[in-house]
Design an enzyme around this catalytic site. Structure first.
Site, short mmCIF file in Angstrom:
data_model
loop_
_atom_site.label_atom_id
_atom_site.label_comp_id
_atom_site.label_asym_id
_atom_site.label_seq_id
_atom_site.Cartn_x
_atom_site.Cartn_y
_atom_site.Cartn_z
N HIS A 1 0.84 -1.20 0.00
CA HIS A 1 0.00 0.00 0.00
C HIS A 1 0.87 1.25 0.00
O HIS A 1 0.68 2.17 -0.82
CB HIS A 1 -0.90 -0.05 1.25
CG HIS A 1 -1.76 1.15 1.44
ND1 HIS A 1 -3.13 1.09 1.43
CD2 HIS A 1 -1.47 2.47 1.71
CE1 HIS A 1 -3.64 2.29 1.65
NE2 HIS A 1 -2.64 3.14 1.83
N GLU A 2 1.84 1.31 0.91
CA GLU A 2 2.70 2.48 1.01
C GLU A 2 3.65 2.60 -0.18
O GLU A 2 3.94 3.71 -0.65
CB GLU A 2 3.51 2.43 2.31
CG GLU A 2 2.66 2.45 3.57
CD GLU A 2 1.77 3.67 3.66
OE1 GLU A 2 2.17 4.74 3.15
OE2 GLU A 2 0.68 3.57 4.25
N HIS B 1 2.01 4.40 -3.01
CA HIS B 1 2.08 5.87 -2.85
C HIS B 1 3.44 6.39 -3.31
O HIS B 1 3.52 7.38 -4.06
CB HIS B 1 1.90 6.25 -1.38
CG HIS B 1 0.51 6.08 -0.85
ND1 HIS B 1 -0.61 6.56 -1.49
CD2 HIS B 1 0.06 5.49 0.30
CE1 HIS B 1 -1.69 6.28 -0.77
NE2 HIS B 1 -1.31 5.63 0.32
N ASP C 1 -6.35 8.45 3.29
CA ASP C 1 -6.15 8.68 1.86
C ASP C 1 -7.41 9.24 1.22
O ASP C 1 -7.35 10.06 0.30
CB ASP C 1 -5.75 7.37 1.17
CG ASP C 1 -4.37 6.88 1.60
OD1 ASP C 1 -3.52 7.74 1.91
OD2 ASP C 1 -4.15 5.66 1.63
#
Length: 389
Positions: free
Chosen positions: A86-87, A90, A181
């Site tokens: 997930h990170e 980004h 987010d």
């Protein structure tokens, strides 16, 4: 807003943010040039996950003994591996769009990616924000599909826990409220409609505060809504998450309000009229001439008219009047070093950054041709900023 380069990121080199190791963290690798750090708090949450998973693991794989907790800890690692994806999403999208990225941090509440610069366009903010939850939902979908192929037992339990958790993380992060987010997605939308990034932050921040209140109240109302009475753990988790959301939302609101006031700070409008005098002129005479000219500041210059020093107001006021006739003006001046000369048209955030980079009580303001416009006093900037609050 015009796009200087129609391609995401274009041919612009991505500025690399300096790697900053937070004290106490452990580096476990790097992704897209960004260090991946784990905080000590992660080990606490991993141990908690292992403890909470132990009864379920024992139910599907009885007789494991102490290996039950090892399996639980392994599940925590798998779970945070999905958080890392997930990170990483980004970070990769941010770098693709031309933004420097610092470290990726894994902590007890999940993870955080340090994108070091504010988005230039609403669409950049949108894509950097939304890609993380989309990856979590993709992992959830993949895990759900694989769950039909895995046998009952420990592996099946881990796969089921993985897709359920990622579904929760993906959906939660799409909730429209900062610091989630989804809040950044809402911020991008308001920014795109209003044309003002700070208004987007304020709206998304207030939405985040509403979400925080709902989270805090949820354990008290869930019995009436779904008929399940919460235990102590649910109350504790709700308080931790609620405080985290409220703090992040409040920080975003306060920062945006500060930025909204920055355009009011225009150096040219805040400047004091200045008088240029020779450096060796007696201080008393320099003060007399300044009062006569109604100047609020004094600059010392060379014989050729080049500015070389700024009279320090504090040092001037501390000098007894009976000594001023015998002192050169240069004795209460500060030399014009790098950073003490600013363009007269500087304003807003650029002005604050310049003052922060080279802190000083006074700055010389010059026109584009190099001629002296006036003197900017830091206390005047502070007063103007407070007046706009």
């Amino acid at each position: 807003m015009a796009d200087p380069d129609p391609r995401p990121g274009g041919d612009k080199p991505v500025e690399e943010a300096p790697s900053s190791r937070v004290p106490g963290t452990i580096k476990v690798g790097s992704i897209a040039g960004s260090d991946v750090l784990v905080t000590p708090s992660w080990f606490l949450i991993a141990a908690l996950i292992a403890w909470l998973m132990a009864p379920q693991i024992e139910a599907v794989e009885p007789g494991l003994g102490w290996l039950t907790y090892v399996a639980g800890f392994a599940f925590a690692i798998v779970l945070y591996g999905a958080v890392l994806l997930h990170e990483a999403a980004h970070a990769i999208v941010a770098k693709r769009l031309g933004y420097p990225v610092g470290v990726i941090m894994l902590h007890f509440l999940g993870g955080a990616t340090a994108v070091e610069k504010e988005a230039r366009r609403p669409r950049d903010e949108f894509w950097i924000a939304v890609v993380g939850p989309l990856v979590s939902l993709a992992v959830a979908a993949a895990g759900f599909g694989v769950s039909f192929l895995t046998p009952d037992g420990l592996i099946g339990l881990i796969v089921a826990g993985l897709w359920v958790t990622n579904l929760f993380v993906g959906v939660l992060n799409l909730v429209p409220g900062l610091p989630l987010d989804g809040g950044r997605v809402l911020k991008a939308g308001v920014w795109g409609v209003s044309g003002n990034i700070n208004r987007g932050s304020i709206v998304a921040g207030w939405a985040g505060r509403v979400v925080a209140i709902i989270v805090l109240l949820w354990p008290f109302i869930q019995g009436q809504i779904i008929g399940v009475q919460p235990d102590l753990t649910r109350y504790v988790v709700a308080v931790i998450i609620g405080i985290f959301l409220w703090s992040g939302a409040s920080a975003a609101i306060n920062s945006a309000k500060v930025r909204l006031r920055l355009p009011l700070l225009v150096a040219r409008d805040l400047a004091r009229r200045t008088l240029a005098v020779p450096a060796d002129l007696p201080l008393a005479e320099a003060v007399r001439r300044a009062q006569e000219a109604e100047a609020g500041s004094i600059v010392t210059v060379t014989s050729g008219g080049e500015p070389i020093g700024l009279v320090h107001e504090g040092a001037l006021l501390a000098t007894p009047e009976d000594r001023r006739p015998w002192m050169a003006t240069s004795t209460v001046t500060r030399r014009l070093e790098d950073g003490l000369t600013l363009p007269a048209d500087i304003d807003g955030e650029a002005l604050i950054q310049a003052i922060s980079k080279t802190p000083a009580p006074e700055y010389l303001l010059v026109e584009p041709d190099g001629s002296i416009y006036g003197v900017l006093v830091t206390s005047d900037v502070d007063a103007a900023f407070r007046a706009g609050a």
